[in-house]
Every structure is written in structure tokens, then in C-alpha cells.
Design a protein around this motif. Sequence first.
Motif, PDB file in Angstrom:
ATOM      1  N   GLY A  33      31.512 -18.021  -6.598  1.00 35.36           N
ATOM      2  CA  GLY A  33      30.984 -19.237  -6.019  1.00 35.36           C
ATOM      3  C   GLY A  33      31.549 -19.606  -4.665  1.00 35.36           C
ATOM      4  O   GLY A  33      31.196 -20.641  -4.095  1.00 35.36           O
ATOM      5  N   ARG A  34      32.439 -18.784  -4.112  1.00 27.30           N
ATOM      6  CA  ARG A  34      32.967 -19.080  -2.786  1.00 27.30           C
ATOM      7  C   ARG A  34      31.878 -18.875  -1.738  1.00 27.30           C
ATOM      8  O   ARG A  34      30.936 -18.112  -1.928  1.00 27.30           O
ATOM      9  N   GLN A  35      32.037 -19.539  -0.602  1.00 26.26           N
ATOM     10  CA  GLN A  35      31.018 -19.482   0.435  1.00 26.26           C
ATOM     11  C   GLN A  35      31.663 -19.298   1.803  1.00 26.26           C
ATOM     12  O   GLN A  35      32.707 -19.871   2.081  1.00 26.26           O
ATOM     13  N   LEU A  36      31.000 -18.504   2.634  1.00 24.58           N
ATOM     14  CA  LEU A  36      31.378 -18.361   4.038  1.00 24.58           C
ATOM     15  C   LEU A  36      30.247 -18.970   4.855  1.00 24.58           C
ATOM     16  O   LEU A  36      29.098 -18.561   4.716  1.00 24.58           O
ATOM     17  N   SER A  37      30.559 -19.972   5.689  1.00 21.42           N
ATOM     18  CA  SER A  37      29.508 -20.709   6.382  1.00 21.42           C
ATOM     19  C   SER A  37      29.738 -20.775   7.885  1.00 21.42           C
ATOM     20  O   SER A  37      30.876 -20.936   8.345  1.00 21.42           O
ATOM     21  N   ILE A  38      28.642 -20.651   8.607  1.00 19.35           N
ATOM     22  CA  ILE A  38      28.614 -20.922  10.040  1.00 19.35           C
ATOM     23  C   ILE A  38      27.835 -22.216  10.198  1.00 19.35           C
ATOM     24  O   ILE A  38      26.709 -22.337   9.705  1.00 19.35           O
ATOM     25  N   THR A  39      28.437 -23.192  10.859  1.00 23.40           N
ATOM     26  CA  THR A  39      27.809 -24.501  11.025  1.00 23.40           C
ATOM     27  C   THR A  39      27.628 -24.807  12.504  1.00 23.40           C
ATOM     28  O   THR A  39      28.541 -24.582  13.306  1.00 23.40           O
ATOM     29  N   CYS A  40      26.460 -25.303  12.860  1.00 23.12           N
ATOM     30  CA  CYS A  40      26.216 -25.782  14.219  1.00 23.12           C
ATOM     31  C   CYS A  40      25.680 -27.200  14.118  1.00 23.12           C
ATOM     32  O   CYS A  40      25.050 -27.562  13.113  1.00 23.12           O
ATOM     33  N   ASN A  41      25.929 -28.013  15.128  1.00 24.64           N
ATOM     34  CA  ASN A  41      25.399 -29.378  15.092  1.00 24.64           C
ATOM     35  C   ASN A  41      24.599 -29.688  16.351  1.00 24.64           C
ATOM     36  O   ASN A  41      24.572 -28.897  17.299  1.00 24.64           O
ATOM     37  N   SER A  42      23.949 -30.837  16.337  1.00 21.38           N
ATOM     38  CA  SER A  42      23.047 -31.205  17.425  1.00 21.38           C
ATOM     39  C   SER A  42      23.776 -31.502  18.727  1.00 21.38           C
ATOM     40  O   SER A  42      23.150 -31.655  19.777  1.00 21.38           O
ATOM     41  N   ARG A  43      25.095 -31.579  18.667  1.00 19.07           N
ATOM     42  CA  ARG A  43      25.889 -31.832  19.868  1.00 19.07           C
ATOM     43  C   ARG A  43      26.464 -30.554  20.474  1.00 19.07           C
ATOM     44  O   ARG A  43      27.270 -30.601  21.397  1.00 19.07           O
ATOM     45  N   GLY A  44      26.065 -29.425  19.926  1.00 16.30           N
ATOM     46  CA  GLY A  44      26.534 -28.147  20.461  1.00 16.30           C
ATOM     47  C   GLY A  44      27.771 -27.589  19.800  1.00 16.30           C
ATOM     48  O   GLY A  44      28.277 -26.543  20.207  1.00 16.30           O
ATOM     49  N   GLY A  45      28.286 -28.281  18.790  1.00 15.85           N
ATOM     50  CA  GLY A  45      29.473 -27.789  18.090  1.00 15.85           C
ATOM     51  C   GLY A  45      29.160 -26.639  17.157  1.00 15.85           C
ATOM     52  O   GLY A  45      28.076 -26.576  16.564  1.00 15.85           O
ATOM     53  N   ARG A  46      30.099 -25.704  17.013  1.00  9.80           N
ATOM     54  CA  ARG A  46      29.950 -24.568  16.097  1.00  9.80           C
ATOM     55  C   ARG A  46      31.274 -24.344  15.377  1.00  9.80           C
ATOM     56  O   ARG A  46      32.341 -24.523  15.972  1.00  9.80           O
ATOM     57  N   SER A  47      31.207 -23.955  14.125  1.00 15.04           N
ATOM     58  CA  SER A  47      32.435 -23.709  13.376  1.00 15.04           C
ATOM     59  C   SER A  47      32.193 -22.642  12.322  1.00 15.04           C
ATOM     60  O   SER A  47      31.054 -22.389  11.906  1.00 15.04           O
ATOM     61  N   LEU A  48      33.273 -22.008  11.898  1.00 14.74           N
ATOM     62  CA  LEU A  48      33.260 -21.001  10.839  1.00 14.74           C
ATOM     63  C   LEU A  48      34.188 -21.490   9.742  1.00 14.74           C
ATOM     64  O   LEU A  48      35.346 -21.838  10.012  1.00 14.74           O
ATOM     65  N   SER A  49      33.695 -21.549   8.514  1.00 11.97           N
ATOM     66  CA  SER A  49      34.506 -22.081   7.422  1.00 11.97           C
ATOM     67  C   SER A  49      34.279 -21.296   6.137  1.00 11.97           C
ATOM     68  O   SER A  49      33.316 -20.532   6.017  1.00 11.97           O
ATOM     69  N   MET A  50      35.181 -21.504   5.182  1.00 13.83           N
ATOM     70  CA  MET A  50      35.095 -20.869   3.888  1.00 13.83           C
ATOM     71  C   MET A  50      35.403 -21.911   2.826  1.00 13.83           C
ATOM     72  O   MET A  50      36.318 -22.712   2.989  1.00 13.83           O
ATOM     73  N   ARG A  51      34.627 -21.928   1.747  1.00 12.07           N
ATOM     74  CA  ARG A  51      34.821 -22.911   0.693  1.00 12.07           C
ATOM     75  C   ARG A  51      35.102 -22.224  -0.626  1.00 12.07           C
ATOM     76  O   ARG A  51      34.419 -21.263  -0.989  1.00 12.07           O
ATOM     77  N   THR A  52      36.122 -22.703  -1.337  1.00  9.53           N
ATOM     78  CA  THR A  52      36.442 -22.156  -2.644  1.00  9.53           C
ATOM     79  C   THR A  52      35.770 -23.011  -3.709  1.00  9.53           C
ATOM     80  O   THR A  52      35.294 -24.110  -3.445  1.00  9.53           O
ATOM     81  N   ASN A  53      35.767 -22.506  -4.941  1.00  4.39           N
ATOM     82  CA  ASN A  53      35.162 -23.266  -6.030  1.00  4.39           C
ATOM     83  C   ASN A  53      36.196 -24.041  -6.831  1.00  4.39           C
ATOM     84  O   ASN A  53      35.877 -24.685  -7.818  1.00  4.39           O
ATOM     85  N   ALA A  54      37.466 -23.948  -6.437  1.00  7.26           N
ATOM     86  CA  ALA A  54      38.523 -24.694  -7.108  1.00  7.26           C
ATOM     87  C   ALA A  54      39.551 -25.075  -6.057  1.00  7.26           C
ATOM     88  O   ALA A  54      39.903 -24.276  -5.190  1.00  7.26           O
ATOM     89  N   SER A  55      40.032 -26.279  -6.123  1.00 14.20           N
ATOM     90  CA  SER A  55      40.878 -26.785  -5.049  1.00 14.20           C
ATOM     91  C   SER A  55      42.307 -27.026  -5.500  1.00 14.20           C
ATOM     92  O   SER A  55      42.570 -27.921  -6.303  1.00 14.20           O
ATOM     93  N   PRO A  56      43.256 -26.228  -4.979  1.00  9.71           N
ATOM     94  CA  PRO A  56      44.660 -26.595  -5.161  1.00  9.71           C
ATOM     95  C   PRO A  56      45.017 -27.710  -4.189  1.00  9.71           C
ATOM     96  O   PRO A  56      44.192 -28.128  -3.386  1.00  9.71           O
ATOM     97  N   ALA A  57      46.226 -28.217  -4.284  1.00 13.66           N
ATOM     98  CA  ALA A  57      46.643 -29.257  -3.338  1.00 13.66           C
ATOM     99  C   ALA A  57      46.663 -28.674  -1.930  1.00 13.66           C
ATOM    100  O   ALA A  57      47.243 -27.607  -1.703  1.00 13.66           O
TER     101      ALA A  57
END
Length: 278
Positions: A31-55
Motif C-alpha cells: 500500500g505504499r505510494q510514490l507520488s509526484i505532485t504539481c500545483n497551480s502555482r508551479g510547485g513540484r514535489s516528490l514524496s513517498m507515503r507508507t501505510n503505517a506511521s511510526p512517530a
Amino acid sequence: MDRSSTQWVIGAGTASDGTAYTTLTAVGEGGRQLSITCNSRGGRSLSMRTNASPAPLAYSWVKLRIGSHESQTDAWTETSSAGQLTLTAPTFDLDLVRQLYRNWDVMAEVVSGSSRYNDSFAARGFPAAIDRTRAACNWSDAEFPPENGWGRPYPDAPPAYAKEVVYESFTSEQISARAWVATNAYGRAQLMVRINENPSICRSSSGFDSTRFYVEQAGGRRSAIPGFHLSYSCGMKPVTLALQGEFDPSAPLLLKLVPFHWHSLSDFTYFMSSVALP
């Protein structure tokens, strides 16, 4: 042929500050995800999300391998919400992301506190995902050439000088192909392959997918993919592909195709079909 076919999931939303954004997400194991995000203001980012969150620890150490390219180990910042941990790369590395345009496989190694895990992501068809989000993310033609670099309709018939892939008689799964080098809309040489031009040769119960091509050139093996998630069977109409990879189409090369059900290229070299180009 649906050239928008991709394993990347395209999404859209609005941030808490009202900024519209678009996401291109590759789904990984567990269930983990690798995402590329862009926004209407020209911002771009690369992120990864896990399915369980440690502190959260403020940062995690992440190493990515896209195709044969391994990035340096970077400190990704951490945020936690709704039982999930999101890791965000310190910068949007366009050169790193551009590797996705030529290679479908993505591996990640993450170290977060005492936790360590490896992950793989289903990321085929990145060029198709880019074409679908070109306007929303303002991807430029220089960053990512549209239509896999071709920019106009692919030819329906191979030229007279196209070479036919040679099949060995013992190969139980076959599909006809003709290959040639053509000049695309950007004045660059591109490797073209016409699949199933001769349906009488097609003998395959499983079909043929976008991972079955590769190129040997300059003493090494190079990826060769059509830029969208291809799944092809004998009953389908012929289709022309423009293959991309880390090779020079204008220089001598050996194009190889491997039957659908063989999963290890190194172990089943004996069953491959090949043609020398140009």
C-alpha cells in the motif's frame, strides 16, 4: 491502441490554502505510494507515503533506484497524518524524475529510526502519465517530449528498409515484428517497431507486454520501452511503437524481444529473438 495506458494513477485536489494540485502516483508493495505532485502555482514535489506511521523523526534516509540509476541517499522530511507517514524529498530533482521517462521499475530503500524497508513500485507508462498531465503540471516539451518524442501520428506501415525480427524455430511463443529507425518531430532518430504485421506468425497464449524489449549497444544492455503500459495479444490489430531507452538509435544496435512468460532475461537468452539495426 490506447497510448494513455499507464500504471500511474492520476489524481487532483485542493490544498487547505485553496491551491489546486495534481498527483501522479505509483503504487508499491503493502500500500505504499510514490507520488509526484504539481500545483497551480508551479510547485513540484516528490514524496513517498507508507501505510503505517511510526512517530515522526523529522527526517528519514531514502535511496531511490530508477531503472539502472541509483540516486544518492537523501534526508527526506517526515509528516504524519491519519496513521500514515509521508516522506518528502528535499528538492524536486528533474534529472532524477526524467529517468522515469525511460525506465519503468522503481525501487526505494528507506531507513526511518529503527525501521528499514525496501519497496518496489508499479511505474510503467510514465510518458503516458506525463502527456495526460501536461497542461495541469505545465510540463514543457524540453523536459518531456510529447507522444514519446514522436509528436505526430505514428506510421501505419513500416518502410521497405525495415528489418524483420528473426525467430528461432524452437521458440514456442512468437509474435511478428519489423523494426527501423525514423526521425521524429524533434529531428532525433527514434527506434520504431511494428508489432504483429504478420498475424500468421503469432503464437502466444499470454501475449506480449512493454517489458519484453531491450537493446544491446556499446557492450551493454539498455532498456527499450514504448512509453505506455502495453499489454498485447495475438488477436489484436498491428501497432507501431516508438521505443525509448538509454541507447543511441542512430548508431548500430541489436534489438531483442523476449517471449512474454520468461521473467529473467539473463537466464533465457537462448529463447530471444533479435535484429541488428540500423
